[in-house]
Design a protein around this motif. Structure first.
Motif, PDB file in Angstrom:
ATOM      1  N   LEU A  50     -66.614  -4.986  50.526  1.00 28.26           N
ATOM      2  CA  LEU A  50     -65.160  -4.915  50.444  1.00 28.26           C
ATOM      3  C   LEU A  50     -64.585  -4.936  51.860  1.00 28.26           C
ATOM      4  CD1 LEU A  50     -64.911  -2.089  47.744  1.00 28.26           C
ATOM      5  CD2 LEU A  50     -65.247  -4.543  47.398  1.00 28.26           C
ATOM      6  N   TRP A  51     -63.921  -6.027  52.207  1.00 29.28           N
ATOM      7  CA  TRP A  51     -63.336  -6.182  53.533  1.00 29.28           C
ATOM      8  C   TRP A  51     -61.842  -5.879  53.475  1.00 29.28           C
ATOM      9  CZ3 TRP A  51     -65.613  -9.073  57.897  1.00 29.28           C
ATOM     10  CH2 TRP A  51     -66.960  -9.425  57.688  1.00 29.28           C
ATOM     11  N   THR A  52     -61.326  -5.283  54.540  1.00 25.90           N
ATOM     12  CA  THR A  52     -59.886  -5.137  54.701  1.00 25.90           C
ATOM     13  C   THR A  52     -59.499  -5.752  56.037  1.00 25.90           C
ATOM     14  OG1 THR A  52     -60.074  -2.987  53.605  1.00 25.90           O
ATOM     15  CG2 THR A  52     -57.930  -3.565  54.546  1.00 25.90           C
ATOM     16  N   ALA A  53     -58.563  -6.693  56.000  1.00 24.79           N
ATOM     17  CA  ALA A  53     -58.081  -7.351  57.214  1.00 24.79           C
ATOM     18  C   ALA A  53     -56.659  -6.887  57.487  1.00 24.79           C
ATOM     19  CB  ALA A  53     -58.126  -8.867  57.049  1.00 24.79           C
ATOM     20  N   PHE A  54     -56.468  -6.160  58.589  1.00 25.27           N
ATOM     21  CA  PHE A  54     -55.169  -5.592  58.920  1.00 25.27           C
ATOM     22  C   PHE A  54     -54.348  -6.496  59.841  1.00 25.27           C
ATOM     23  CE2 PHE A  54     -57.864  -1.996  57.800  1.00 25.27           C
ATOM     24  CZ  PHE A  54     -57.037  -1.254  56.972  1.00 25.27           C
ATOM     25  N   GLU A  55     -54.973  -7.547  60.372  1.00 25.42           N
ATOM     26  CA  GLU A  55     -54.288  -8.413  61.327  1.00 25.42           C
ATOM     27  C   GLU A  55     -54.226  -9.838  60.778  1.00 25.42           C
ATOM     28  OE1 GLU A  55     -56.303  -7.967  65.060  1.00 25.42           O
ATOM     29  OE2 GLU A  55     -56.011  -5.796  65.121  1.00 25.42           O
ATOM     30  N   LEU A  56     -53.363 -10.032  59.814  1.00 20.75           N
ATOM     31  CA  LEU A  56     -53.188 -11.352  59.209  1.00 20.75           C
ATOM     32  C   LEU A  56     -51.725 -11.758  59.337  1.00 20.75           C
ATOM     33  CD1 LEU A  56     -54.119 -13.795  57.538  1.00 20.75           C
ATOM     34  CD2 LEU A  56     -53.714 -12.429  55.473  1.00 20.75           C
ATOM     35  N   SER A  57     -51.492 -12.924  59.943  1.00 20.33           N
ATOM     36  CA  SER A  57     -50.137 -13.426  60.108  1.00 20.33           C
ATOM     37  C   SER A  57     -50.156 -14.946  60.065  1.00 20.33           C
ATOM     38  CB  SER A  57     -49.546 -12.944  61.438  1.00 20.33           C
ATOM     39  OG  SER A  57     -48.223 -13.408  61.606  1.00 20.33           O
ATOM     40  N   TRP A  58     -49.061 -15.530  59.620  1.00 20.55           N
ATOM     41  CA  TRP A  58     -48.892 -16.987  59.575  1.00 20.55           C
ATOM     42  C   TRP A  58     -47.405 -17.277  59.725  1.00 20.55           C
ATOM     43  CZ3 TRP A  58     -49.603 -13.768  55.545  1.00 20.55           C
ATOM     44  CH2 TRP A  58     -48.695 -13.823  54.491  1.00 20.55           C
ATOM     45  N   LEU A  59     -47.034 -18.541  59.751  1.00 22.11           N
ATOM     46  CA  LEU A  59     -45.636 -18.944  59.866  1.00 22.11           C
ATOM     47  C   LEU A  59     -45.151 -19.521  58.550  1.00 22.11           C
ATOM     48  CD1 LEU A  59     -45.741 -20.758  63.344  1.00 22.11           C
ATOM     49  CD2 LEU A  59     -45.358 -18.323  62.876  1.00 22.11           C
ATOM     50  N   ASN A  60     -43.917 -19.202  58.190  1.00 23.54           N
ATOM     51  CA  ASN A  60     -43.352 -19.848  57.003  1.00 23.54           C
ATOM     52  C   ASN A  60     -42.888 -21.256  57.370  1.00 23.54           C
ATOM     53  OD1 ASN A  60     -40.793 -19.692  58.170  1.00 23.54           O
ATOM     54  ND2 ASN A  60     -40.051 -18.081  56.812  1.00 23.54           N
ATOM     55  N   TYR A  90     -61.168 -16.636  62.572  1.00 23.59           N
ATOM     56  CA  TYR A  90     -60.657 -17.480  61.488  1.00 23.59           C
ATOM     57  C   TYR A  90     -59.289 -16.997  61.032  1.00 23.59           C
ATOM     58  CZ  TYR A  90     -60.076 -18.770  56.562  1.00 23.59           C
ATOM     59  OH  TYR A  90     -59.571 -19.191  55.349  1.00 23.59           O
ATOM     60  N   LEU A  91     -59.149 -15.698  60.799  1.00 25.48           N
ATOM     61  CA  LEU A  91     -57.862 -15.172  60.348  1.00 25.48           C
ATOM     62  C   LEU A  91     -56.784 -15.394  61.413  1.00 25.48           C
ATOM     63  CD1 LEU A  91     -59.007 -11.841  58.670  1.00 25.48           C
ATOM     64  CD2 LEU A  91     -58.245 -13.932  57.521  1.00 25.48           C
ATOM     65  N   ASN A  92     -57.141 -15.256  62.689  1.00 26.62           N
ATOM     66  CA  ASN A  92     -56.157 -15.476  63.754  1.00 26.62           C
ATOM     67  C   ASN A  92     -55.692 -16.922  63.791  1.00 26.62           C
ATOM     68  OD1 ASN A  92     -54.914 -14.071  66.276  1.00 26.62           O
ATOM     69  ND2 ASN A  92     -55.627 -16.049  67.039  1.00 26.62           N
ATOM     70  N   SER A  93     -56.539 -17.847  63.304  1.00 24.87           N
ATOM     71  CA  SER A  93     -56.152 -19.260  63.349  1.00 24.87           C
ATOM     72  C   SER A  93     -54.976 -19.568  62.424  1.00 24.87           C
ATOM     73  CB  SER A  93     -57.356 -20.155  63.003  1.00 24.87           C
ATOM     74  OG  SER A  93     -57.630 -20.177  61.614  1.00 24.87           O
ATOM     75  N   PHE A  94     -54.647 -18.640  61.529  1.00 23.22           N
ATOM     76  CA  PHE A  94     -53.453 -18.822  60.699  1.00 23.22           C
ATOM     77  C   PHE A  94     -52.165 -18.532  61.474  1.00 23.22           C
ATOM     78  CE2 PHE A  94     -56.663 -18.374  57.443  1.00 23.22           C
ATOM     79  CZ  PHE A  94     -56.187 -19.095  56.346  1.00 23.22           C
ATOM     80  N   SER A  95     -52.275 -17.837  62.619  1.00 26.87           N
ATOM     81  CA  SER A  95     -51.100 -17.225  63.246  1.00 26.87           C
ATOM     82  C   SER A  95     -50.065 -18.228  63.742  1.00 26.87           C
ATOM     83  CB  SER A  95     -51.527 -16.299  64.384  1.00 26.87           C
ATOM     84  OG  SER A  95     -52.152 -17.044  65.421  1.00 26.87           O
ATOM     85  N   GLY A  96     -50.485 -19.445  64.068  1.00 24.65           N
ATOM     86  CA  GLY A  96     -49.541 -20.458  64.511  1.00 24.65           C
ATOM     87  C   GLY A  96     -49.390 -21.602  63.526  1.00 24.65           C
ATOM     88  N   THR A  97     -49.815 -21.372  62.304  1.00 22.43           N
ATOM     89  CA  THR A  97     -49.839 -22.421  61.290  1.00 22.43           C
ATOM     90  C   THR A  97     -48.731 -22.211  60.267  1.00 22.43           C
ATOM     91  OG1 THR A  97     -52.247 -22.567  61.543  1.00 22.43           O
ATOM     92  CG2 THR A  97     -51.287 -23.578  59.583  1.00 22.43           C
ATOM     93  N   ARG A  98     -47.956 -23.265  60.012  1.00 23.96           N
ATOM     94  CA  ARG A  98     -46.893 -23.187  59.010  1.00 23.96           C
ATOM     95  C   ARG A  98     -47.482 -23.439  57.621  1.00 23.96           C
ATOM     96  NH1 ARG A  98     -41.109 -25.002  61.397  1.00 23.96           N
ATOM     97  NH2 ARG A  98     -41.516 -24.517  63.604  1.00 23.96           N
ATOM     98  N   LEU A  99     -47.236 -22.513  56.723  1.00 18.59           N
ATOM     99  CA  LEU A  99     -47.753 -22.608  55.359  1.00 18.59           C
ATOM    100  C   LEU A  99     -46.639 -22.287  54.382  1.00 18.59           C
ATOM    101  CD1 LEU A  99     -51.123 -20.809  56.051  1.00 18.59           C
ATOM    102  CD2 LEU A  99     -50.853 -23.237  55.548  1.00 18.59           C
TER     103      LEU A  99
END
Length: 282
Positions: A50-60, A90-99
């Protein structure tokens, strides 16, 4: 993707990509470590990580940052686990990605992690992914592991590597059902040497396990170098062999590092995993 830790980012200076990149996930085969425990073929246990990721961010779509907490359930029957630093990258790679929305983020994480867990082979069981939005952050509980506290015992600890010979049980007496817990679990990253601090819960039925010996055994991991998942499988395997319970579940919650905590659960009988509820130290 590769099985060798030499090809991973663990223990190396790393640049952080901010554009979505599933190739950053680095799988590690479970089989070699299990073979060292005498486990070949289908393991005798079921369970999940069971993983918990507290640092997840992306762009709308308009470029505004979004945040969430991710709960990821990794089935232990997968052929591979995922190295934690690669998961962070991998999770940080979402940080500058528009989704489009949070559901697209969830679907991508689920698909990418599931593929990595089976290292290009057929996906036997998918990862579970749940995103907690900011408006629900205040509802996230904190709770210590249930069970009789082993740490109350005044014992002498003189082993710093796993010592299964410390485990004994009352085979000639009436069997019991117990839940035992300790906050004194500590092991170390096998690559960087960084300490991994954790709490562990042991739920079993069968001959009563000697509590002093069990606590000394858990403390004996203090200088042991291995990944969280492997440590829990070693504890399960040693208890199963030395104490011969009829039912057994071992659940550990490790403190977070790099915005991630990993909480392996192994059980002798299939069932629902425990709720992914953090302890005070996490």
């Amino acid at each position: 993707m590769s099985d060798s830790l030499e090809g991973s980012a663990l223990g190396k200076a790393t640049s952080y990509a901010d554009q979505y990149d599933p190739a950053l996930l680095f799988p590690i085969a479970r089989a070699p470590q299990r073979a060292r425990l005498g486990i070949t073929g289908q393991p005798r246990f079921f369970g999940a990580d069971l993983w918990t990721a507290f640092e997840l961010s992306w762009l709308n779509p308009r470029g505004k940052p979004q945040v969430a907490i991710a709960h990821v359930t990794v089935p232990c029957e997968s052929t591979h686990l995922i190295e934690s630093k690669s998961f962070k990258l991998y999770l940080n790679s979402f940080s500058g990605t528009r989704l489009a929305d949070a559901d697209e983020v969830r679907r991508r994480i689920q698909g990418d992690v599931s593929a990595a867990l089976w290292h290009g082979g057929p996906v036997g069981a998918s990862a579970g992914v749940r995103l907690v939005p900011p408006e629900e952050f205040d509802q996230q509980p904190v709770h210590e592991l249930d069970g009789l506290n082993l740490d109350r015992l005044d014992i002498e600890c003189d082993h710093a590597e796993p010592a299964p010979e410390l485990l004994t049980a009352a085979f000639g007496e009436q069997p019991v059902e117990e839940v035992l817990a300790s906050r004194l679990l500590k092991s170390n990253c096998p690559v960087t040497g960084q300490p991994d601090w954790g709490s562990v819960q042991i739920r079993y039925a069968g001959p009563q396990i000697d509590q002093g010996g069990l606590l000394r055994y858990l403390v004996s991991f203090r200088r042991h170098s291995d990944f969280h998942e492997h440590c829990v499988e070693r504890i399960f395997t040693d208890l199963w062999a030395r104490c011969r319970p009829t039912r057994l579940a071992v659940y550990a919650r490790y403190t977070r590092r790099g915005g991630l905590d990993i909480n392996p659960w192994r059980t002798s009988h299939p069932g629902l995993p425990p709720g992914n509820v953090r302890t005070a130290r996490q």
